[in-house]
Design a protein around this motif. Structure first.
Motif, PDB file in Angstrom:
ATOM      1  N   CYS A   1      11.444 -11.609   7.008  1.00  0.00           N
ATOM      2  CA  CYS A   1       9.913 -11.033   6.683  1.00  0.00           C
ATOM      3  C   CYS A   1       9.756  -9.540   7.218  1.00  0.00           C
ATOM      4  CB  CYS A   1       9.121 -12.221   7.429  1.00  0.00           C
ATOM      5  SG  CYS A   1       9.229 -13.560   6.441  1.00  0.00           S
ATOM      6  N   THR A   2       9.985  -9.720   8.610  1.00  0.00           N
ATOM      7  CA  THR A   2       9.922  -8.136   9.736  1.00  0.00           C
ATOM      8  C   THR A   2      10.377  -6.891   9.056  1.00  0.00           C
ATOM      9  OG1 THR A   2      11.297  -8.892  11.422  1.00  0.00           O
ATOM     10  CG2 THR A   2       8.667  -9.798  11.141  1.00  0.00           C
ATOM     11  N   ASP A   3      11.411  -6.973   8.980  1.00  0.00           N
ATOM     12  CA  ASP A   3      12.585  -5.841   8.746  1.00  0.00           C
ATOM     13  C   ASP A   3      12.020  -5.585   7.046  1.00  0.00           C
ATOM     14  OD1 ASP A   3      14.814  -7.056  10.393  1.00  0.00           O
ATOM     15  OD2 ASP A   3      14.550  -8.649   8.748  1.00  0.00           O
ATOM     16  N   CYS A   4      11.310  -5.951   6.326  1.00  0.00           N
ATOM     17  CA  CYS A   4      10.334  -5.445   4.889  1.00  0.00           C
ATOM     18  C   CYS A   4       8.391  -4.797   6.382  1.00  0.00           C
ATOM     19  CB  CYS A   4      10.534  -6.304   4.398  1.00  0.00           C
ATOM     20  SG  CYS A   4      12.081  -6.212   3.363  1.00  0.00           S
ATOM     21  N   HIS A   5       8.555  -6.362   6.441  1.00  0.00           N
ATOM     22  CA  HIS A   5       7.259  -5.979   6.626  1.00  0.00           C
ATOM     23  C   HIS A   5       6.219  -5.484   7.984  1.00  0.00           C
ATOM     24  CE1 HIS A   5       6.413  -7.251   2.627  1.00  0.00           C
ATOM     25  NE2 HIS A   5       7.008  -8.611   2.707  1.00  0.00           N
TER      26      HIS A   5
ATOM     27  N   PHE B   1      11.977   0.340   5.211  1.00  0.00           N
ATOM     28  CA  PHE B   1      13.382   0.168   5.477  1.00  0.00           C
ATOM     29  C   PHE B   1      15.001   0.215   4.689  1.00  0.00           C
ATOM     30  CE2 PHE B   1      11.552  -3.135   2.471  1.00  0.00           C
ATOM     31  CZ  PHE B   1      13.010  -3.441   1.415  1.00  0.00           C
ATOM     32  N   VAL B   2      14.505   1.275   3.808  1.00  0.00           N
ATOM     33  CA  VAL B   2      16.448   1.584   2.814  1.00  0.00           C
ATOM     34  C   VAL B   2      15.640   3.498   2.705  1.00  0.00           C
ATOM     35  CG1 VAL B   2      17.633   1.965   1.345  1.00  0.00           C
ATOM     36  CG2 VAL B   2      17.212  -0.057   2.397  1.00  0.00           C
ATOM     37  N   GLN B   3      16.026   4.376   3.243  1.00  0.00           N
ATOM     38  CA  GLN B   3      15.443   6.149   3.072  1.00  0.00           C
ATOM     39  C   GLN B   3      16.590   7.103   2.648  1.00  0.00           C
ATOM     40  OE1 GLN B   3      12.014   7.782   4.081  1.00  0.00           O
ATOM     41  NE2 GLN B   3      11.863   8.839   2.917  1.00  0.00           N
ATOM     42  N   ASP B   4      17.248   6.473   2.133  1.00  0.00           N
ATOM     43  CA  ASP B   4      18.495   7.436   1.966  1.00  0.00           C
ATOM     44  C   ASP B   4      18.814   8.681   1.711  1.00  0.00           C
ATOM     45  OD1 ASP B   4      18.590   7.269  -0.469  1.00  0.00           O
ATOM     46  OD2 ASP B   4      20.086   6.431  -0.882  1.00  0.00           O
ATOM     47  N   GLY B   5      17.443   9.296   1.244  1.00  0.00           N
ATOM     48  CA  GLY B   5      17.498  10.858   1.201  1.00  0.00           C
ATOM     49  C   GLY B   5      18.860  11.411  -0.103  1.00  0.00           C
TER      50      GLY B   5
ATOM     51  N   GLY C   1      17.345   9.303  -3.278  1.00  0.00           N
ATOM     52  CA  GLY C   1      16.973   8.909  -4.186  1.00  0.00           C
ATOM     53  C   GLY C   1      16.710   6.884  -3.959  1.00  0.00           C
ATOM     54  N   THR C   2      17.068   6.563  -3.100  1.00  0.00           N
ATOM     55  CA  THR C   2      16.756   5.538  -3.169  1.00  0.00           C
ATOM     56  C   THR C   2      16.286   5.308  -1.838  1.00  0.00           C
ATOM     57  OG1 THR C   2      18.479   4.646  -3.425  1.00  0.00           O
ATOM     58  CG2 THR C   2      17.357   3.439  -1.897  1.00  0.00           C
ATOM     59  N   HIS C   3      14.226   4.797  -2.198  1.00  0.00           N
ATOM     60  CA  HIS C   3      13.508   4.295  -0.692  1.00  0.00           C
ATOM     61  C   HIS C   3      12.569   3.524  -1.122  1.00  0.00           C
ATOM     62  CE1 HIS C   3       9.950   5.929   1.014  1.00  0.00           C
ATOM     63  NE2 HIS C   3      10.071   4.925   2.376  1.00  0.00           N
ATOM     64  N   ILE C   4      13.155   2.420  -0.378  1.00  0.00           N
ATOM     65  CA  ILE C   4      12.428   0.937  -0.682  1.00  0.00           C
ATOM     66  C   ILE C   4      11.796   0.710   1.204  1.00  0.00           C
ATOM     67  CG2 ILE C   4      13.538  -1.450  -1.201  1.00  0.00           C
ATOM     68  CD1 ILE C   4      15.409  -0.507  -1.645  1.00  0.00           C
ATOM     69  N   ALA C   5      10.265  -0.173   0.279  1.00  0.00           N
ATOM     70  CA  ALA C   5       9.154   0.044   1.935  1.00  0.00           C
ATOM     71  C   ALA C   5       8.664  -1.308   1.310  1.00  0.00           C
ATOM     72  CB  ALA C   5       8.438   1.441   1.824  1.00  0.00           C
ATOM     73  N   GLY C   6       8.370  -1.967   2.377  1.00  0.00           N
ATOM     74  CA  GLY C   6       7.338  -3.508   1.944  1.00  0.00           C
ATOM     75  C   GLY C   6       6.304  -2.549   2.765  1.00  0.00           C
ATOM     76  N   PRO C   7       5.124  -3.548   1.874  1.00  0.00           N
ATOM     77  CA  PRO C   7       3.802  -3.230   1.640  1.00  0.00           C
ATOM     78  C   PRO C   7       3.184  -4.363   2.673  1.00  0.00           C
ATOM     79  CG  PRO C   7       4.340  -4.837  -0.154  1.00  0.00           C
ATOM     80  CD  PRO C   7       5.480  -5.223   0.639  1.00  0.00           C
TER      81      PRO C   7
ATOM     82  N   LEU D   1       8.547  -9.220  -8.555  1.00  0.00           N
ATOM     83  CA  LEU D   1       8.270  -8.435  -7.260  1.00  0.00           C
ATOM     84  C   LEU D   1      10.204  -7.176  -6.697  1.00  0.00           C
ATOM     85  CD1 LEU D   1       5.879 -10.719  -5.510  1.00  0.00           C
ATOM     86  CD2 LEU D   1       5.776  -8.227  -5.243  1.00  0.00           C
ATOM     87  N   LEU D   2      10.195  -6.699  -7.594  1.00  0.00           N
ATOM     88  CA  LEU D   2      11.548  -5.956  -7.104  1.00  0.00           C
ATOM     89  C   LEU D   2      12.146  -6.047  -5.210  1.00  0.00           C
ATOM     90  CD1 LEU D   2      11.416  -3.099  -9.831  1.00  0.00           C
ATOM     91  CD2 LEU D   2      12.389  -5.691 -10.282  1.00  0.00           C
ATOM     92  N   VAL D   3      13.331  -6.342  -5.240  1.00  0.00           N
ATOM     93  CA  VAL D   3      13.143  -6.121  -3.847  1.00  0.00           C
ATOM     94  C   VAL D   3      13.331  -7.041  -2.674  1.00  0.00           C
ATOM     95  CG1 VAL D   3      13.723  -4.621  -1.900  1.00  0.00           C
ATOM     96  CG2 VAL D   3      13.806  -3.525  -4.331  1.00  0.00           C
ATOM     97  N   MET D   4      11.519  -8.202  -3.317  1.00  0.00           N
ATOM     98  CA  MET D   4      11.303  -9.336  -2.993  1.00  0.00           C
ATOM     99  C   MET D   4      12.731 -10.507  -3.262  1.00  0.00           C
ATOM    100  SD  MET D   4       9.282 -10.933  -0.576  1.00  0.00           S
ATOM    101  CE  MET D   4       8.662 -12.812  -0.197  1.00  0.00           C
ATOM    102  N   PRO D   5      13.012 -10.429  -1.623  1.00  0.00           N
ATOM    103  CA  PRO D   5      14.422 -11.786  -1.388  1.00  0.00           C
ATOM    104  C   PRO D   5      14.282 -13.151  -1.793  1.00  0.00           C
ATOM    105  CG  PRO D   5      13.831 -11.270   0.875  1.00  0.00           C
ATOM    106  CD  PRO D   5      13.203  -9.864   0.005  1.00  0.00           C
TER     107      PRO D   5
END
Length: 298
Positions: free
Chosen positions: A66-70, A79-83, A85-91, A122-126
């Motif tokens: 949970c801490t990895d995303c939130h 937690f993912v931003q590769d420059g 076009g991929t940017h993923i952040a937990g709310p 919910l996308l990316v939510m594991p």
């Protein structure tokens, strides 16, 4: 010769048209998949203020990813931003964030099923990692999150390059809501102990990356530069040959390094490094019992 050239050019042109049509269709299908409704019966989860349950909830929050995303405070995290076009952040999941209006059943839908309040995926939510949480543990986890102080934080971000959305639309990258059997009843509690039965419960946290069979392979939806998840089943091609005993396996979880000192990429050691000794050793015990599979079979 001229006719052959014309056929070749015409063939490439047809392929280009077909590729463009497939690309466009994939994007359209992706949007339809994102907007689809996933039927999940309401299952309200109980709230508690019991100190022992809240302590258990904190442990689950800090060890199950949970801490990895939130973030540790629940305020959200990129937690993912590769420059590329991929940017993923937990709310933000404190009371000041996206969960402010959550009902008891909304928590269960989001965590166990990967479904929003209004039934969208919910996308990316594991959620495949959390689908088998017992009612007791889910109650403890939710109650702990609800006890976090309200704070300002970030919004969810799920940004991928268009080719990734095409693969999602064509079904080559499934979301958690599409992988879960939503009809399964909640798992029943298993007494904690250094044994395979308890380890199997802990191993549910590994499914999202290593697959239901734990044989690893390309992580669905992961950035292209992520290495494949390791094969955790016994036999040839298994990463477990490096860990002939529980002590070396637990040391890897704590350090993020293989026995030869090389670093392991992608694994969420910030979380799994906090597993207590019983859980870590039970996980090792369970991994000795799973059926062997070829690497990449998931």
């Amino acid at each position: 010769m001229q006719r052959w050239i014309q056929w070749t050019v015409g063939g490439f042109a047809l392929l280009a048209v077909a590729a463009a049509a497939t690309f466009g269709a994939g994007l359209s299908l992706a949007e339809r998949k994102r907007q689809r409704t996933v039927a999940v019966p309401p299952y309200p989860i109980a709230y508690t203020t019991d100190p022992q349950a809240l302590a258990r909830g904190r442990y689950l929050y800090e060890t199950r990813g949970c801490t990895d995303c939130h973030g540790l405070q629940g305020t959200g995290r990129s937690f993912v931003q590769d420059g590329k076009g991929t940017h993923i952040a937990g709310p933000n999941i404190t009371a000041a964030g996206v969960v402010a209006q959550f009902r008891p059943e909304d928590w269960e839908r989001a965590i166990r099923h990967g479904v929003t309040r209004d039934g969208r995926p919910l996308l990316v939510m594991p959620s495949e990692d959390y689908h088998r949480l017992t009612d007791i543990d889910l109650s403890a986890l939710v109650s702990y999150v609800r006890s976090l102080p309200p704070q300002a934080g970030g919004q969810a971000r799920v940004e991928f390059p268009k080719p990734v959305w095409v693969l999602y639309g064509l079904g080559l990258i499934p979301d958690a809501a599409g992988r879960i059997d939503h009809q399964l009843p909640p798992a029943q509690p298993v007494a904690a102990g250094v044994n395979a039965a308890h380890g199997r419960y802990i191993a549910n946290m590994c499914i999202g990356c290593h697959g239901a069979g734990l044989s690893g392979g390309k992580i669905p939806g992961g950035p292209p530069d992520w290495p494949p998840a390791a094969n955790l089943t016994p036999g040839a091609g298994s990463a477990m040959v490096r860990y002939p005993d529980a002590a070396r396996f637990v040391a890897m979880l704590r350090s993020g390094q293989r026995p030869d000192g090389s670093a392991i990429q992608v694994m969420p050691f910030e979380s799994i490094g906090k597993l207590n000794d019983v859980d870590a050793q039970a996980l090792y015990a369970y991994l000795q019992t799973v059926p062997a599979q070829a690497a990449g079979q998931r």
